[in-house]
Design an enzyme around this catalytic site. Structure first.
Site, mmCIF file in Angstrom:
data_model
loop_
_atom_site.group_PDB
_atom_site.id
_atom_site.type_symbol
_atom_site.label_atom_id
_atom_site.label_comp_id
_atom_site.label_asym_id
_atom_site.label_seq_id
_atom_site.Cartn_x
_atom_site.Cartn_y
_atom_site.Cartn_z
ATOM 1 N N SER A 17 0.661 -0.877 -0.064
ATOM 2 C CA SER A 17 -0.016 -0.573 0.083
ATOM 3 C C SER A 17 0.561 0.833 0.083
ATOM 4 O O SER A 17 1.634 1.518 0.116
ATOM 5 C CB SER A 17 -0.796 0.419 1.603
ATOM 6 O OG SER A 17 -1.526 -0.714 1.582
ATOM 7 N N CYS A 18 0.028 2.042 -0.491
ATOM 8 C CA CYS A 18 0.576 3.375 -0.300
ATOM 9 C C CYS A 18 1.545 4.328 1.064
ATOM 10 O O CYS A 18 1.134 3.460 2.388
ATOM 11 C CB CYS A 18 -0.046 4.872 -0.765
ATOM 12 S SG CYS A 18 -0.413 5.088 -2.501
ATOM 13 N N PRO A 19 2.283 4.702 0.854
ATOM 14 C CA PRO A 19 3.310 4.948 0.237
ATOM 15 C C PRO A 19 4.277 4.504 -0.272
ATOM 16 O O PRO A 19 5.371 4.741 -0.913
ATOM 17 C CB PRO A 19 3.890 6.706 1.371
ATOM 18 C CG PRO A 19 4.352 5.715 2.367
ATOM 19 C CD PRO A 19 3.207 5.161 2.874
ATOM 20 N N CYS A 44 -1.597 -0.691 -5.586
ATOM 21 C CA CYS A 44 -2.475 -0.456 -4.883
ATOM 22 C C CYS A 44 -2.452 0.924 -6.008
ATOM 23 O O CYS A 44 -1.867 1.661 -7.076
ATOM 24 C CB CYS A 44 -1.070 0.567 -3.819
ATOM 25 S SG CYS A 44 -1.803 1.716 -2.757
#
Lengths: 79, 402
Positions: A17-19, A44
């Site tokens: 997932s981000c970041p 993502c």
């Protein structure tokens, strides 16, 4: 799908997932030799936008347009 | 048809447009209901519901009285804001055929998500609002606590970003030589059909609320749906607003949020003066600062705040399940600590409800709010420029060295 391009390295970020996709991508590009090509596979949704935009903002060039492959994206970026 | 469908479902929407719409809708929602778009208050109530279910006696807990823990989540307009946001995000994800179970390769993310979620849930409720009630919808209510919260969140995020950059926190990605194969695609596309069915059912439920005279529930369900659609389609991420500025010099989300808040502030002051409403003001105290800092740190640790985690969970990013659980645990623990561990006496009691409308009048309030947002915008642009200037210097040195 466009003509297949040969990447020197592949960063498989599926599931992250981000970041982290954008951090990993920029760090990997920084560690590569100029002219080498990196393939990034990411799923993502946030990274569909921030990875290509930040790669360009950090001065990297795309080898070809981003490829949408179902629920993931493939990016081909020159270090 | 394809020309209409493609831009709506195959591309994410411009964050500026989305946050402008969210700003307008939240001002409308306030005009219609005298409450604001918020989620963490309901998370606290969900925690209370769970405690009741487990047989815990919470009748004496002051915090639950304060957030009006009554009925069940299905009978609360704030509850429907939350479920509506989940529904709106899920419908959009399915209509754009973008649902996929996404499991992080780095197993440490689950622990980071749970701990970050707890800290963010605790911090948000300590400050009496998350990035909505103490930020995006708090500033347009001219509640001074949101000003403190913004500064504190910025500080917490800064330390969160530092943590994110450490090697042991981020972990090593899987880098392989040569090409790797992308995922084989399924031929049959069924997600949009499921999305359409859920949309029809949900709209039916909303209409039932209105026709059966439950107007507030209907409005909650309707606006929740709209907010869910907007945050998913715009990939609105409050966590990234500050964080990405520190991490990679990215500013678009911060700028879009500021513009959205400015528009919402102007509309809200018009709504307040036309309908003669009382703005929603929360206590500004040491707790706002401490809570905001914890919130900023927690959301970066968890990779998402209480709003962002909602649509990410609906996209199938399972990391956000422990984040959601953590948010509720943190909020519930704060509700306990409020009177049982003396949090109120130490951090909140000395504070006061300060509303700019009361202290400096409507013209003054809107002027200083827009001025503050303008300053924030300028700081964001400065932050981005500074990052890229430092990057250029660093690269220049590398070239000289090699």
């Amino acid at each position: 799908m466009q003509a297949k391009v040969e990447a020197d390295f592949t960063l498989d970020l599926r599931g992250e997932s981000c970041p982290y996709p954008v951090i990993y991508t920029l760090e990997t590009l920084e560690g590569m030799n100029k002219g080498e090509m990196l393939q990034v596979i990411t799923d993502c949704p946030g990274s569909f936008r921030n990875v290509p935009e930040e790669a360009i903002a950090h001065g990297y060039k795309f080898a070809q347009d981003p490829v949408k492959n179902g629920q993931e994206y493939l990016f081909h970026i020159y270090a | 048809m394809k020309r209409i469908i493609q831009p709506i479902f195959q591309h994410y929407w411009n964050p500026y447009v989305v946050l402008l719409m969210a700003g307008i809708l939240s001002a409308m929602y306030y005009g219609l209901t005298s409450t604001v778009w918020a989620v963490t208050g309901e998370f606290t109530r969900l925690g209370g519901d769970l405690l009741l279910l487990l047989g815990v006696d919470i009748s004496g807990w002051q915090y639950f009285d304060m957030v009006h823990l009554q009925g069940e989540t299905w009978n609360r307009p704030d509850g429907w804001i939350v479920w509506g946001m989940f529904a709106g995000a899920l419908i959009m994800v399915l209509l754009s055929n973008n649902f996929k179970i996404r499991l992080p390769q780095q197993k440490r993310r689950y622990v980071q998500g749970l701990i970050g979620g707890i800290i963010a849930g605790f911090g948000a409720r300590l400050a009496l609002g998350c990035n909505l009630a103490a930020f995006f919808t708090g500033v347009p209510q001219f509640s001074f606590h949101s000003w403190i919260f913004i500064v504190a969140t910025g500080i917490g995020t800064f330390f969160g970003a530092k943590l994110t950059k450490t090697r042991w926190w981020k972990g090593k990605p899987s880098l392989i030589r040569g090409n790797a194969k992308p995922t084989q695609l399924k031929k049959r596309i069924i997600q949009p059909y499921i999305g359409a069915v859920i949309a029809v059912l949900y709209i039916g439920l909303t209409m039932y609320f209105f026709t059966s005279g439950q107007r507030l529930l209907g409005l909650g369900a309707l606006f929740g749906l709209a907010f869910g659609i907007l945050i998913e389609r715009g990939q609105i991420c409050f966590t990234s607003a500050f964080r990405d500025l520190f991490l990679v010099g990215r500013s678009i989300m911060a700028k879009a949020i500021i513009v959205g808040m400015a528009v919402s502030s102007i509309l809200t002051i018009i709504v307040i003066s036309i309908y003669d409403l009382t703005p929603i003001t929360q206590i500004a105290a040491l707790s706002t600062f401490v809570g905001g800092t914890l919130f900023g740190l927690g959301i970066v640790m968890a990779s998402g705040c209480e709003t962002g985690m909602m649509y990410r969970l609906m996209e199938g990013q399972l990391l956000f399940l422990p984040v959601f659980v953590g948010n509720i645990m943190g909020a519930t623990f704060l509700a306990y600590a409020w009177d049982h561990l003396g949090v109120y006496n130490v951090l909140v009691k000395g504070g006061a409800k300060i509303n700019l409308l009361d202290t400096i009048g409507p013209i003054g309030a809107i002027s200083v709010t827009l001025l503050m947002l303008g300053g924030l915008y300028a700081l964001t642009v400065y932050g981005e420029k500074r990052y890229h200037r430092k990057l250029a210097i660093k690269r220049g040195m590398n070239i000289h060295a090699s």
